[in-house]
Design a protein around this motif. Sequence first.
Motif, mmCIF file in Angstrom:
data_model
loop_
_atom_site.group_PDB
_atom_site.id
_atom_site.type_symbol
_atom_site.label_atom_id
_atom_site.label_comp_id
_atom_site.label_asym_id
_atom_site.label_seq_id
_atom_site.Cartn_x
_atom_site.Cartn_y
_atom_site.Cartn_z
ATOM 1 N N GLU A 465 0.828 -1.211 0.000
ATOM 2 C CA GLU A 465 0.000 0.000 0.000
ATOM 3 C C GLU A 465 0.865 1.265 0.000
ATOM 4 O O GLU A 465 0.551 2.247 -0.699
ATOM 5 C CB GLU A 465 -0.927 0.011 1.227
ATOM 6 C CG GLU A 465 -1.960 -1.109 1.234
ATOM 7 C CD GLU A 465 -1.498 -2.357 1.955
ATOM 8 O OE1 GLU A 465 -2.340 -3.059 2.526
ATOM 9 O OE2 GLU A 465 -0.275 -2.640 1.933
ATOM 10 N N VAL A 482 -6.090 2.745 -1.211
ATOM 11 C CA VAL A 482 -5.778 1.379 -1.647
ATOM 12 C C VAL A 482 -6.575 0.421 -0.769
ATOM 13 O O VAL A 482 -6.449 0.437 0.459
ATOM 14 C CB VAL A 482 -4.268 1.080 -1.521
ATOM 15 C CG1 VAL A 482 -3.969 -0.337 -1.991
ATOM 16 C CG2 VAL A 482 -3.452 2.102 -2.301
ATOM 17 N N THR A 483 -7.402 -0.407 -1.403
ATOM 18 C CA THR A 483 -8.237 -1.349 -0.666
ATOM 19 C C THR A 483 -7.819 -2.771 -1.010
ATOM 20 O O THR A 483 -8.137 -3.278 -2.092
ATOM 21 C CB THR A 483 -9.724 -1.157 -1.011
ATOM 22 O OG1 THR A 483 -10.079 0.215 -0.802
ATOM 23 C CG2 THR A 483 -10.600 -2.055 -0.149
ATOM 24 N N PRO A 484 -7.079 -3.416 -0.109
ATOM 25 C CA PRO A 484 -6.654 -4.797 -0.374
ATOM 26 C C PRO A 484 -7.831 -5.761 -0.257
ATOM 27 O O PRO A 484 -8.753 -5.556 0.533
ATOM 28 C CB PRO A 484 -5.618 -5.078 0.718
ATOM 29 C CG PRO A 484 -5.300 -3.736 1.327
ATOM 30 C CD PRO A 484 -6.527 -2.909 1.144
ATOM 31 N N GLY A 485 -7.792 -6.816 -1.065
ATOM 32 C CA GLY A 485 -8.778 -7.887 -0.968
ATOM 33 C C GLY A 485 -8.067 -9.227 -0.999
ATOM 34 O O GLY A 485 -6.846 -9.296 -1.167
ATOM 35 N N HIS A 488 -8.579 -9.664 -5.095
ATOM 36 C CA HIS A 488 -8.893 -8.504 -5.927
ATOM 37 C C HIS A 488 -8.609 -7.226 -5.133
ATOM 38 O O HIS A 488 -9.190 -7.002 -4.075
ATOM 39 C CB HIS A 488 -10.369 -8.569 -6.352
ATOM 40 C CG HIS A 488 -10.815 -7.399 -7.175
ATOM 41 N ND1 HIS A 488 -12.145 -7.095 -7.377
ATOM 42 C CD2 HIS A 488 -10.120 -6.455 -7.861
ATOM 43 C CE1 HIS A 488 -12.253 -6.029 -8.138
ATOM 44 N NE2 HIS A 488 -11.031 -5.611 -8.440
ATOM 45 N N TRP A 489 -7.690 -6.400 -5.656
ATOM 46 C CA TRP A 489 -7.376 -5.121 -5.017
ATOM 47 C C TRP A 489 -7.977 -3.979 -5.841
ATOM 48 O O TRP A 489 -8.011 -4.041 -7.081
ATOM 49 C CB TRP A 489 -5.853 -4.910 -4.921
ATOM 50 C CG TRP A 489 -5.212 -5.649 -3.785
ATOM 51 C CD1 TRP A 489 -5.533 -6.897 -3.332
ATOM 52 C CD2 TRP A 489 -4.137 -5.188 -2.970
ATOM 53 N NE1 TRP A 489 -4.724 -7.252 -2.281
ATOM 54 C CE2 TRP A 489 -3.852 -6.221 -2.042
ATOM 55 C CE3 TRP A 489 -3.377 -4.026 -2.932
ATOM 56 C CZ2 TRP A 489 -2.843 -6.118 -1.090
ATOM 57 C CZ3 TRP A 489 -2.372 -3.910 -1.985
ATOM 58 C CH2 TRP A 489 -2.108 -4.950 -1.069
ATOM 59 N N THR A 490 -8.423 -2.941 -5.131
ATOM 60 C CA THR A 490 -8.918 -1.747 -5.817
ATOM 61 C C THR A 490 -8.095 -0.536 -5.375
ATOM 62 O O THR A 490 -7.698 -0.435 -4.217
ATOM 63 C CB THR A 490 -10.404 -1.483 -5.508
ATOM 64 O OG1 THR A 490 -10.562 -1.280 -4.104
ATOM 65 C CG2 THR A 490 -11.259 -2.657 -5.945
ATOM 66 N N LEU A 512 1.847 -5.226 -6.323
ATOM 67 C CA LEU A 512 0.769 -6.056 -5.796
ATOM 68 C C LEU A 512 1.316 -7.413 -5.349
ATOM 69 O O LEU A 512 2.193 -7.985 -5.997
ATOM 70 C CB LEU A 512 -0.302 -6.269 -6.868
ATOM 71 C CG LEU A 512 -1.099 -5.023 -7.266
ATOM 72 C CD1 LEU A 512 -2.010 -5.341 -8.435
ATOM 73 C CD2 LEU A 512 -1.897 -4.488 -6.087
ATOM 74 N N VAL A 516 -2.644 -11.802 -5.550
ATOM 75 C CA VAL A 516 -3.680 -10.959 -6.154
ATOM 76 C C VAL A 516 -3.780 -11.285 -7.647
ATOM 77 O O VAL A 516 -2.770 -11.333 -8.343
ATOM 78 C CB VAL A 516 -3.360 -9.467 -5.959
ATOM 79 C CG1 VAL A 516 -4.399 -8.596 -6.651
ATOM 80 C CG2 VAL A 516 -3.285 -9.140 -4.480
ATOM 81 N N LEU A 519 -7.052 -6.411 -10.613
ATOM 82 C CA LEU A 519 -6.889 -5.024 -10.157
ATOM 83 C C LEU A 519 -7.967 -4.160 -10.780
ATOM 84 O O LEU A 519 -8.264 -4.275 -11.982
ATOM 85 C CB LEU A 519 -5.511 -4.489 -10.570
ATOM 86 C CG LEU A 519 -5.288 -2.973 -10.396
ATOM 87 C CD1 LEU A 519 -5.290 -2.601 -8.913
ATOM 88 C CD2 LEU A 519 -3.978 -2.536 -11.049
#
Length: 654
Positions: A465, A482-485, A488-490, A512, A516, A519
């Motif tokens: 991030e 920055v939103t980690p998943g 899937h990151w956004t 990333l 992941v 994106l």
Amino acid sequence: MTSYAFKLSYTQISCSGCGISRIRGIICPDCGHRPQPWEIDTAGRARREAAAEARKLLAQPVAPLPTGPLGVPETLHADLFQRLATWHSGFFTAVAEAAQATERGAPDLKACVAEFTELRTLVHNTDARRPLTVRLTILRELVAELTSMIDAYLAALLAATPLEAQKHGTQAQSHLDRAADLIKTANDAADGAELFVAERDTARIQTILLARALRTFEVPDLLALDAAARDQLQDITSSRGVNGSGVMLAVGQVLAQSIFDPDRFREVIRLAYDVFRSNPQVLRALAQEPVFEGDFKRALYELFDGTMEAVHAVDHATHSRQAGRALLSIALAQVEGPGQVIATALLLACGRKTAAYRDLRHRNATELITAAQQEPSLHGLLDGLDNDLRTGRAHALVHYDDTGVVIERKKSTRTIAWRDVIDGVFQGYESIHACQLALWQAMGELGYTNFATEDLWQTLGLTPEQMITIMLENSSYRDIAVTPGTRHWTVEARTESAPTLSAHAPLIRTYLPRHVDKLTFTVHQKDGVHTLAGPLAPWHEFAAAPQDSEAKMMAYLRAQLSWTYDNAPVLPTDHVRRWTALQAAQTIDQAPAEAITRLRAFRDLARFAGDDELVWALTGVIRYKRLGKTAKAAAELSQMKSWCSLQAMLPEWG
């Protein structure tokens, strides 16, 4: 530019020779009549006497300090930079007072010039070596300009006529303008080093380095920075390197301008690059040796940490002895860590050593560095790495006094002045960093573009991030989220400019985590909200494809075809058709077996793109290569020929 004005008063009388008005005490310009003894301009005489006294002070030669040159801590403690930058305001007040022949005019003017000569003496008696090389060079230019400026203003005070005073005033203003530019440059250089001292947070230091690089090269974002710095790399090494080489050079240049010798830094890059480039077989072997990559990566963060420790050690000392002693342990780590790794790579590249790196890495660090420093083809590349400091510390043969470190050896004793210790440690880091940049460039040009850089930022203690935020902040984005998943990151951001999102997506993809696989990059721009999204696997395949190969280009197209911009395909059909048609045209003159292999790969790409018409046309070309004119493929061949002329340029997206 700021200008300063002051009034000079001249009294007039009627000339007894011709009757016109002339300045009191001056030969008549019309008739040449000499002034009478009683023609005394009291204010003018007081002004000229004050200026003459001050000018006599200014003309005194710079004498050496009785205690010897100032070391780096003593110079920083003397605060020369700030004192010179603010001294001039008091001088101009004193000049204005002297011009009016006030009671305080003469003593204040003399005191201001005396203060300047003291500062000038300190500047010329300061050890102008690392880490103050750039700042002291600028300061010496500054005191030269200020000396000329002061002299011109004093000449204006001494002038017998208004016209002569105006001439000297114009000259003084010219020197003042140049001095103001130098003060700004000196402040920029000082601010750069002070920022490193003030910061301990690695993410902030990286942001500072990149921000200063953008300002130095006068570019808006990291993509422009890479291009501009690669132009400079071309001037240094006669090669622009690969994507990313410019950013690395630009950051190195920021460090060089702050704490190194920039001219030598660039020269070592050039010489080391020539050595590494001369032996590509050795570089390939090193790049494929996991142990070397691990050692090199460790050397990088040791270099970063050691450089910052050295800056802090110097800044927190008040005497060269204190700084020197603090740097001795850093000098030891410098030799045994990054110095040994770089020395081994250089010895292999120049042919001095031929053993496998796995074996050489266990050799004595002192032996390897001595061999590199004695090798004629590597002359000067590892200056600053001092084996005596390393050996002496290791065997407790060192003691200290106010002048330096004394190293006792069996046959002799060596004393190293503290100023030499300080300069040497920074020169050692300068040598290592320049050689590392040269090795990176040579490796990249052989196709090893990610050598020792993948996940390096994590080794330095940065999170994904933080790195994404740093990259985007230095490319004109703000309000970055920055939103980690899990998979899937956004990333969401704002910008006032109108960047091509696809051009900045690599700044995110690079950092990333491996797990992941998708994106989404959303940007709020003036014309609305835009979103770029897609899977990451095709870009991993692109990165792994052989450099400058057709397979790499096809991997690039597949990656492009996998992504969408505002829910529409990033790559229009015409782009794929034109590129495929141009490649297919080359197969007409190739042997059937080779041509059909290529054409089938193109057809697989067409199927991936979902372009049935392109699949049909390529099937016809394959049939033509197998059967010749009996293939009945005229329609397909005609269609492919027409697609060669499509007005579609491939977008640039790395």
